[in-house]
Scaffold this active site. Sequence first.
Site, PDB file in Angstrom:
ATOM      1  N   ASP A 299      35.874   2.529  72.239  1.00 33.22           N
ATOM      2  CA  ASP A 299      37.194   1.675  71.162  1.00 33.22           C
ATOM      3  C   ASP A 299      35.819   1.112  69.653  1.00 33.22           C
ATOM      4  OD1 ASP A 299      38.408  -0.665  70.016  1.00 33.22           O
ATOM      5  OD2 ASP A 299      38.644  -1.502  71.885  1.00 33.22           O
TER       6      ASP A 299
ATOM      7  N   TYR B 142      37.219  -6.053  75.784  1.00 31.43           N
ATOM      8  CA  TYR B 142      38.747  -6.332  74.842  1.00 31.43           C
ATOM      9  C   TYR B 142      39.154  -5.290  74.484  1.00 31.43           C
ATOM     10  CZ  TYR B 142      42.590  -8.024  72.064  1.00 31.43           C
ATOM     11  OH  TYR B 142      42.967  -8.697  70.740  1.00 31.43           O
TER      12      TYR B 142
ATOM     13  N   LYS C 248      40.366  -2.555  62.147  1.00 26.93           N
ATOM     14  CA  LYS C 248      39.671  -3.899  61.819  1.00 26.93           C
ATOM     15  C   LYS C 248      39.761  -3.317  60.082  1.00 26.93           C
ATOM     16  CE  LYS C 248      38.751  -7.030  65.028  1.00 26.93           C
ATOM     17  NZ  LYS C 248      39.470  -6.830  66.327  1.00 26.93           N
TER      18      LYS C 248
ATOM     19  N   TYR D 268      47.127 -17.023  68.676  1.00 25.83           N
ATOM     20  CA  TYR D 268      46.658 -17.347  69.934  1.00 25.83           C
ATOM     21  C   TYR D 268      46.160 -19.382  69.804  1.00 25.83           C
ATOM     22  CZ  TYR D 268      44.600 -12.687  69.888  1.00 25.83           C
ATOM     23  OH  TYR D 268      44.177 -11.241  69.823  1.00 25.83           O
TER      24      TYR D 268
HETATM   25  C1  LIG Z   1      40.037  -6.244  67.061  1.00 27.96           C
HETATM   26  C2  LIG Z   1      40.247  -5.223  68.675  1.00 27.96           C
HETATM   27  C3  LIG Z   1      41.175  -4.664  69.164  1.00 27.96           C
HETATM   28  C4  LIG Z   1      42.765  -4.905  68.770  1.00 27.96           C
HETATM   29  O1  LIG Z   1      43.055  -4.778  67.604  1.00 27.96           O
HETATM   30  P1  LIG Z   1      44.167  -4.938  66.614  1.00 27.96           P
HETATM   31  O2  LIG Z   1      44.867  -4.672  65.180  1.00 27.96           O
HETATM   32  O3  LIG Z   1      43.852  -6.713  66.630  1.00 27.96           O
HETATM   33  O4  LIG Z   1      45.217  -4.856  67.302  1.00 27.96           O
HETATM   34  C5  LIG Z   1      41.327  -3.649  70.158  1.00 27.96           C
HETATM   35  N1  LIG Z   1      39.863  -4.072  70.008  1.00 27.96           N
HETATM   36  C6  LIG Z   1      38.685  -4.360  69.432  1.00 27.96           C
HETATM   37  C7  LIG Z   1      37.026  -3.910  70.036  1.00 27.96           C
HETATM   38  C8  LIG Z   1      39.063  -5.250  68.902  1.00 27.96           C
HETATM   39  O5  LIG Z   1      38.614  -5.519  68.063  1.00 27.96           O
END
Ligand SMILES: *Cc1c(COP(=O)(O)O)cnc(C)c1O
Length: 418
Positions: A239, A146, A268, A18
């Site tokens: 998500d 996101y 994460k 970024y």
């Molecule tokens: C960080 C994140 C992603 C993407 O994960 P990456 O490991 O960076 O590809 C997708 N959804 C949410 C809610 C996130 O916080």
Amino acid sequence: MTDPAWLDEGLEHIWLPYAQMKTAPRPVPVRSTHGTRIALHDGRELIDGIGSWWTAVHGYNHPYLLDAMRRQLEVMPHVMLGGLAHEQAYTLATRLAALAPGDLSKVFFCESGSVAVEVALKIAVQWWRNTTGQVRSRFLAFRGGYHGDTFVTMSVCDPEDSMHSLFGPALPSQYIAALPVDDGSAVDLDRMLDTHRDIAAVIVEPLLQGAAGMRMHDVETLRRIRAACDRHGVPLIFDEIFTGFGRLGGMFAATVSGVTPDIMTLGKALTGGVTPLAATIASRRIYEAFHSDDATKALMHGPTYMGHALGCAAANASLDLFEQEPRLEQVARIEQDLKSALEPLRDAPQVADVRIRGSVGAVELREAFDVQAMRRRFIDQGVFIRPIGKAIYLAPSYTIDAADLASLTAAIVRTAAG
Ligand SMILES: *Cc1c(COP(=O)(O)O)cnc(C)c1O
């Protein structure tokens, strides 16, 4: 002290996340990490307010995690999951299935959050084909969301408030709605699901939209989304890549809210921040549509490093730590400390909003500011805090002690009230 040679040499070749490489501030070289501290090359130490992009929930270099990984390295760093099996991935799948609510119990591993979301979306599309023969290939997602940086995940991010707008014309078009909250702006989800019979799934970041600026919504919003999905038989994807593993005070946002999705994505903090690993967990009901004598009903996806043994060993050790150490209590204490330190900012003239839930605290300013300059000022004050948009936020390791947390909140108070 001068910067290390590898930094200057590497800056000629590395392409950073970024970042406009021409104007991006010079990254700060790090020598090592420990606990909630980042030791810099020049001898200074920063208190980490965001735990390496929200991953290092046990703090850095937790000896238990490192030992588990060392043991795994000696035995077998990795062996592929196609045709072979290893204990760490199988054990982790069993443990995640036991932890996840409802009948979420079929675990597909990959290496990154974005890919976990891609897999969730693929599962939804194929679920329709396998169960009804219908071609449903679009998704309903929400403003402020996101879900990743790959092509289809970009298409389910907030289209306006996103760093992906440049790619708009190249992305598949999706249905993007306002979250159903009680402010009169809510779209009629029922009408959308009824009208658009090409919607394969609804995807949401439950309770907390992270990357778009730590926006929070309440349980009722999730209940409404769940109810609309149920009425139309459309799978719901949570998500939980950010909200999973205790971030909001319970193991998952699904556990905190009592609302269970049909598919959940994790990433994460899954490994406690030490190696990349992500997972997509489907309910038994979704999975059954793939379980067949018909080969064409199989899910055709298989990342090279799927179920990486070292990563799964770290994730298993991370789950041990959730059992052995009082992580969720620590999150509850962080929430109290964030409230007492940041809530008073609500009255500051520059502050538009203060949002706190679990280990996440965000102070949103009224006016846009120079994010780079603010990040630099925080570093000068010995804290690592990276505002996004107009929000200055903390999402620290759960092991952070009261004094370090107080230093972080004090830095935010000085900035936001000053
Ligand atoms: C960080 C994140 C992603 C993407 O994960 P990456 O490991 O960076 O590809 C997708 N959804 C949410 C809610 C996130 O916080």
